[in-house]
Write a protein that holds these residues in place. Structure first.
Motif, mmCIF file in Angstrom:
data_model
loop_
_atom_site.group_PDB
_atom_site.id
_atom_site.type_symbol
_atom_site.label_atom_id
_atom_site.label_comp_id
_atom_site.label_asym_id
_atom_site.label_seq_id
_atom_site.Cartn_x
_atom_site.Cartn_y
_atom_site.Cartn_z
ATOM 1 N N PHE A 293 12.088 -9.905 13.505
ATOM 2 C CA PHE A 293 12.263 -9.595 14.906
ATOM 3 C C PHE A 293 13.494 -8.716 15.143
ATOM 4 N N VAL A 294 14.607 -9.174 14.582
ATOM 5 C CA VAL A 294 15.859 -8.441 14.775
ATOM 6 C C VAL A 294 15.729 -7.011 14.251
ATOM 7 N N GLU A 295 15.068 -6.927 13.089
ATOM 8 C CA GLU A 295 14.888 -5.621 12.464
ATOM 9 C C GLU A 295 14.059 -4.675 13.341
ATOM 10 N N LEU A 296 12.950 -5.211 13.854
ATOM 11 C CA LEU A 296 12.056 -4.400 14.682
ATOM 12 C C LEU A 296 12.751 -3.941 15.962
ATOM 13 N N VAL A 297 13.458 -4.866 16.569
ATOM 14 C CA VAL A 297 14.124 -4.534 17.827
ATOM 15 C C VAL A 297 15.224 -3.506 17.591
ATOM 16 N N ARG A 298 15.931 -3.676 16.465
ATOM 17 C CA ARG A 298 17.008 -2.740 16.136
ATOM 18 C C ARG A 298 16.445 -1.326 15.979
ATOM 19 N N LEU B 84 5.440 -7.637 5.832
ATOM 20 C CA LEU B 84 6.006 -6.310 6.028
ATOM 21 C C LEU B 84 7.447 -6.258 5.546
ATOM 22 N N PHE B 85 8.176 -7.338 5.823
ATOM 23 C CA PHE B 85 9.582 -7.356 5.446
ATOM 24 C C PHE B 85 9.796 -7.951 4.064
ATOM 25 N N ARG B 86 8.843 -8.788 3.649
ATOM 26 C CA ARG B 86 8.979 -9.418 2.353
ATOM 27 C C ARG B 86 8.968 -8.373 1.249
ATOM 28 N N PRO C 212 11.852 -13.511 4.044
ATOM 29 C CA PRO C 212 12.169 -13.165 5.426
ATOM 30 C C PRO C 212 11.647 -14.235 6.361
ATOM 31 N N ASP C 213 12.352 -14.477 7.441
ATOM 32 C CA ASP C 213 11.766 -15.327 8.463
ATOM 33 C C ASP C 213 11.504 -14.430 9.661
ATOM 34 N N LEU C 214 10.845 -15.014 10.633
ATOM 35 C CA LEU C 214 10.435 -14.223 11.780
ATOM 36 C C LEU C 214 11.647 -13.644 12.494
ATOM 37 N N GLU C 215 12.722 -14.427 12.466
ATOM 38 C CA GLU C 215 13.923 -13.988 13.147
ATOM 39 C C GLU C 215 14.413 -12.659 12.599
ATOM 40 N N LYS C 216 14.414 -12.580 11.254
ATOM 41 C CA LYS C 216 14.877 -11.349 10.618
ATOM 42 C C LYS C 216 13.955 -10.194 10.963
#
Ligand SMILES: Nc1ncnc2c1ncn2[C@@H]1O[C@H](COP(=O)(O)OP(=O)(O)OP(=O)(O)O)[C@@H](O)[C@H]1O
Ligand SMILES: [Mg+2]
Lengths: 327, 274
Positions: free
Chosen positions: A314-319, A236-238, A308-312
């Motif tokens: 994650f941060v994106e989704l939460v934001r 999704l982020f890639r 992208p890694d999961l962290e990115k």
């Protein structure tokens, strides 16, 4: 109505609100529904206070939910509690829930015994667990004397010793060094592979989750904001983030052209490694990006898709969730 | 195929086995924790003995004090032993609940398919049995000190003792339950210990209504058995009925209070959070 028998865990419409006097109520879990198939490792992610622990404790009956259906391996967690509880084990929040004054072996015997596991069969299995966790030589050591990492391994081993098909691990790798975290992850993966266990693991450590989980459920503000295979979330982020490296700085004019076409683009042009970072909305945008770059007279050195890694993710989704919540 | 069937059915352990093992491992836990820290126990036994020595010497040398006027030395030994035993019963339960909540192990006990009651019963019964061994040693020590000897008719003592201590457990459950909900009320635990002492020195003869208080009736009956040399069969039927009624009644009240606390704790999520 009927409990789902084909999945290890089925939660429907679970909600839980905490009310305290003189304080506004806190909606810890806001009508969530989730299912976990047998034999999978699912990551439960979310920022502090997202409602992960509350969800797990409601499933285990340690907290009384305000409503919702919970079934564990086909048994209603509230109406058929004994049957449901004999199929689930949990490590809650780190290494606290074992007896520090008892030895490793005594702890294993105790917690397995709570689920009726013991005897010669049990002992053989405990021995195997100690091996998996590299704790054979600590068998008779008092937990108090173990390192933090080993304490946590023992807590996880105690939950696994109950031989339940479903296991919850709430932040099992909190505060572990790289090596210990790796061992623990390996042991967890092995348990799933060899015994077909189903594991729900909550963690703030994205590397851990990305490593062991196929699927993640992301919570924020008591809601599930994403529930997908790790691969899909990454994909999704890639597809969206690109990094264009430039051979030389952009002119002011060039910068303006880019900024006009891609308002969210991040342009770095302070002499070292000038670059443009853009999020593309759809696949066609890449052509537009190239066109705009040409207009801006940019000297492109390379275009890379940001890995992208999961962290990115994650941060994106939460934001985004936060932004929606506020808007 | 094999994997799937393992997972979906779980390991089926018969219910009786789950209950038995839940009980047994908690029984064993009581023993393991007690033996791991023998000095805790020994020092509290020593304190108990020293307190008794103080009472004994006071009675002996001050003579004719109010205490000796209302009680015989044998009676004091029985009452004192019962007090230490009831403090043990009460504080064992209330401290254990508090500590286990703090350590997060209480939540684990609640996860047993056998139900919390089986696990908790295993621990309490085990702990009481192990402590009783020391209590007997203590009584022997007190007898040697005072040269007064009690009757050890176990067949009469054990059933009366069980119903005498039941209210102490009732109070333990109630106070332990309060501690789950309200936290940090350990100072209150100490107050309860003195309330227990008060209950055991209430002169039942002069205040018949006091026999309805927790442990009073049992205290009186145990004195008759241990100091007076009477057997269970020689005790008045109505006294025994009162013992049963107060024993069961106060335990039931305590359990009801605990049940209430447990529901509140589940609602507010307090079983494991301290
Ligand atoms: N026992 C409780 N009483 C009152 N509020 C609570 C209680 N437990 C949790 N909460 C609140 O509910 C919300 C969800 O908390 P929860 O512990 O489930 O989050 P979490 O996702 O596990 O967070 P963390 O990552 O910090 O462990 C938070 O706002 C928290 O303050
Ligand atoms: Mg949490």
């Amino acid at each position: 109505m009927g409990a789902r028998t084909d999945v290890a865990l089925a939660v429907a419409g679970l909600h839980k609100k905490f009310t305290k006097r003189h304080k506004p109520p806190v909606v810890a879990v806001d009508h969530i529904s989730v299912e976990v198939a047998y034999g999978k490792i699912v990551g439960l992610l979310g920022p502090n206070g997202a409602g992960k622990t509350t969800t797990i404790k409601c499933i285990l009956g340690l907290m009384e939910p305000d409503g919702g259906e919970i079934s564990v391996c086909g048994y209603d967690a509230r109406r058929q509690r004994a049957a449901a509880m004999s199929r689930v084990a949990a490590v809650l929040e780190g290494a606290r829930n074992i007896y520090w004054r008892l030895s490793v072996w005594e702890n294993l015997e105790y917690f397995a015994g709570l689920n009726g596991i013991g005897g010669r069969d049990g002992a053989l299995y405990f021995q195997q667990l100690l091996q998996r966790f590299g704790l054979e030589d600590k068998k008779d050591t008092t937990v108090l004397e173990l390192s933090q990492g080993n304490k946590q391994k023992v807590a996880v081993a105690c939950a696994l010793a109950k031989r339940t098909p479903l296991v919850f691990l709430d932040e099992p790798t909190l505060g572990l060094d790289v090596e210990t975290s790796y061992q623990l992850r390996q042991a967890i993966k092995d348990m799933v592979r060899d015994e077909g266990r189903t594991i729900v693991i909550s963690s703030h450590d994205m590397a851990v989750v990305q490593d062991v989980c196929e699927r993640v459920v992301i919570m924020a503000n008591g809601r599930i904001i994403a529930d997908d295979q790790v691969q899909n979330l990454l994909a999704l982020f890639r597809t969206r983030e690109y990094l264009v490296k430039l051979a030389r700085d952009l002119t002011r004019e060039g910068q303006e052209i880019i900024q006009e076409q891609f308002p969210q683009a991040v342009i770095t042009s302070d002499g070292h490694d000038p670059s443009v970072r853009v999020q593309l909305i759809n696949g066609q945008d890449i052509y537009r990006l190239i066109d705009v770059m040409r207009q801006a007279n940019a000297d492109i050195a390379s275009i890379t898709q940001e890995e992208p890694d999961l962290e990115k993710a994650f941060v994106e989704l939460v934001r985004k969730e936060r932004a929606n919540g506020n808007g | 195929m094999k994997r799937r069937s393992w997972s979906s059915s779980g390991r089926s352990v018969p219910t009786a086995m789950v209950r038995w093992r839940s009980f047994a491992v908690n029984f064993k836990k009581a023993w393991l924790l007690m033996k791991r820290y023998p000095f805790n126990l020994l020092s509290s036994l020593l304190t108990m003995y020293l307190i008794f020595l103080g009472i004994f010497l006071g009675v002996k040398y001050l003579g004719g004090t109010s205490l000796s006027a209302v009680d015989t030395l044998e009676g004091i030994i029985v009452g004192y032993s019962l007090w230490t035993l009831s403090i043990f019963a009460f504080s064992d339960l209330s401290w254990e609940l508090t500590n286990e909540a703090q350590m997060g192990t209480l939540e684990q006990m609640y996860l047993t398919p056998a139900g919390f009651a089986w696990a908790q019963a295993g621990y309490l019964i085990g702990d009481l049995l192990f402590f009783s061994v020391f209590e007997v040693a203590m009584i022997v020590l007190m007898m040697l000190t005072t040269h007064r000897y009690l009757h050890f008719d176990l067949v009469s003592i054990v059933p009366v003792l069980i119903f005498t201590l039941a209210p102490a457990y009732g109070i333990g459950f109630a106070v332990g339950g309060l501690a789950l909900v309200y936290k940090r009320i350990q100072a209150f635990f100490q107050v309860v210990q003195f309330v227990l002492m008060g209950l055991l020195v209430v002169p039942v003869n002069r205040m018949p209504w006091a026999r309805l208080l927790p442990m009073s009736e049992g205290n009186a009956l145990l004195r008759q058995i241990m100091a007076g040399g009477r057997s269970l069969w020689q005790l008045p039927g109505q006294d025994l009925i009162l013992l049963l009624a107060t024993g069961i009644g106060y335990l039931a009240l305590g359990l009801a209070a605990f049940g209430w606390a447990e529901r509140v704790a589940r609602r507010r999520g307090l079983l494991g959070q301290y």
